[in-house]
Design a protein around this motif. Sequence first.
Motif, mmCIF file in Angstrom:
data_model
loop_
_atom_site.group_PDB
_atom_site.id
_atom_site.type_symbol
_atom_site.label_atom_id
_atom_site.label_comp_id
_atom_site.label_asym_id
_atom_site.label_seq_id
_atom_site.Cartn_x
_atom_site.Cartn_y
_atom_site.Cartn_z
ATOM 1 N N GLN A 111 -63.378 67.994 -16.693
ATOM 2 C CA GLN A 111 -62.789 69.211 -17.269
ATOM 3 C C GLN A 111 -61.344 69.435 -16.837
ATOM 4 N N VAL A 112 -60.888 68.671 -15.859
ATOM 5 C CA VAL A 112 -59.526 68.887 -15.355
ATOM 6 C C VAL A 112 -58.628 67.664 -15.549
ATOM 7 N N GLY A 113 -59.083 66.731 -16.364
ATOM 8 C CA GLY A 113 -58.211 65.646 -16.777
ATOM 9 C C GLY A 113 -57.967 64.564 -15.751
ATOM 10 N N VAL A 114 -58.927 63.648 -15.603
ATOM 11 C CA VAL A 114 -58.720 62.479 -14.760
ATOM 12 C C VAL A 114 -58.684 61.243 -15.655
ATOM 13 N N GLU A 115 -57.918 60.262 -15.258
ATOM 14 C CA GLU A 115 -57.724 59.081 -16.092
ATOM 15 C C GLU A 115 -58.900 58.115 -15.991
ATOM 16 N N PHE A 116 -59.465 57.976 -14.783
ATOM 17 C CA PHE A 116 -60.594 57.073 -14.568
ATOM 18 C C PHE A 116 -61.629 57.735 -13.666
ATOM 19 N N LEU A 117 -62.854 57.308 -13.843
ATOM 20 C CA LEU A 117 -63.934 57.605 -12.915
ATOM 21 C C LEU A 117 -64.241 56.300 -12.189
ATOM 22 N N CYS A 118 -63.986 56.259 -10.890
ATOM 23 C CA CYS A 118 -64.154 55.019 -10.119
ATOM 24 C C CYS A 118 -65.508 55.019 -9.428
ATOM 25 N N VAL A 119 -66.304 53.992 -9.705
ATOM 26 C CA VAL A 119 -67.649 53.880 -9.155
ATOM 27 C C VAL A 119 -67.795 52.577 -8.386
ATOM 28 N N ASP A 120 -68.921 52.467 -7.669
ATOM 29 C CA ASP A 120 -69.201 51.277 -6.875
ATOM 30 C C ASP A 120 -69.755 50.132 -7.702
ATOM 31 N N ASN A 121 -70.650 50.465 -8.636
ATOM 32 C CA ASN A 121 -71.501 49.435 -9.225
ATOM 33 C C ASN A 121 -71.976 49.808 -10.618
ATOM 34 N N VAL A 122 -72.737 48.899 -11.213
ATOM 35 C CA VAL A 122 -73.239 49.099 -12.572
ATOM 36 C C VAL A 122 -74.236 50.264 -12.631
ATOM 37 N N ALA A 123 -75.036 50.434 -11.595
ATOM 38 C CA ALA A 123 -76.018 51.529 -11.599
ATOM 39 C C ALA A 123 -75.325 52.875 -11.758
#
Length: 368
Positions: free
Chosen positions: A43-55
């Motif tokens: 809702q506040v505008g981020v370019e990427f969501l960075c995660v660890d893994n496929v799950a």
Amino acid sequence: MGVIKKNIMAIKKYIGPEVLLAAVIKSNAYGHGIIEVVRAVSQVGVEFLCVDNVAEATAISKQFPASSKILILGGVESEDLDWVIKNNVRLALFNSSHPRTFERSSQRCGRRAKVHIKIDTGMHRLGIDANEAVEVITKINNNYKNIEIEGIWSHFADSGSRENKKYTQEQIKKFSNIVDQIEKDGIQIKYKHLCNSAGAINYPEARFNLVRTGIIIYGIFPSEYIKKKYQKKINVKPALSFKTKIVSLRDLPKGERIGYGLAYRLKKNSKIAVLPVGYKDGYGRSLSNIGEVIVRGRRCPIVGRICMRMMMVDVSSVSRVKLNDEVILLGGDGRVRIEADEVAEKMDTIPYEILARIAESVPRIYKK
């Protein structure tokens, strides 16, 4: 969740409008709960969501099909590659076997793989060696038509301390030289990102056009040095409280011993409360006999060894204490607070671990 959104806005204000922000939500959003954090940060505008893994990527995709772009920072097993590419999830490319594997999967899927090439500038964990990076990037750009190099990135080893400033500056120099060389060779890459939370705050020259902010969006400064230097400049607040309730109360006489191993002897007549939280829930056993909690605005010591699902606390100093009273393990009651930094220091670890180790089985209650 409102606190996390305000934290992100404060960080954006500090780093400036020219720099994009990626929210690092790996490890269950540092213990905060990945799905609800995604709902908030989107809702506040981020370019990427960075995660660890496929799950983690899969969990987000199911809940938010049209969410921000997902970038997997870790490795992806070969059997998961087709799903990742089909769903336009970004891949970290960090070793020499990846281009061939990604190319084959892209051909099967009929879709280009979007990759962020990781360069090892000194962390020595994952990444293409900095001395080989230009050659590798050039080869991928020229020979692998089903791979789109969307980003290049690296990771600081210690951008949050005064002691290793020179080493950090060497990392910045290595990364900058690689960026300059590939652009000189006519290779245009959209995203360049080097900074974690500490780097984004402490090294403005290293922000490039994207920063990966993790611990700071949850209101925790990445180090004591960064906290002392910047807490008056960046208005962030801890987003998480860890609470429970008293399930048992009893009066015990001086000299009685408490818990497994009889590890604590009462020095006076005391009122002992039992809390239904233990190391299975992520509350460290090493806090036995040294940790504290807050009951009715007063700090109370943990007595005896912390158990798998329970702990004992001396609440003798609390007037009118009763069953079902709220107990704060992390967070505050008025001016009395126990923060992750304090708990980390007692456990000889870092705030990241204190948050990330809170078990997913612990119920979360979210406030807007």
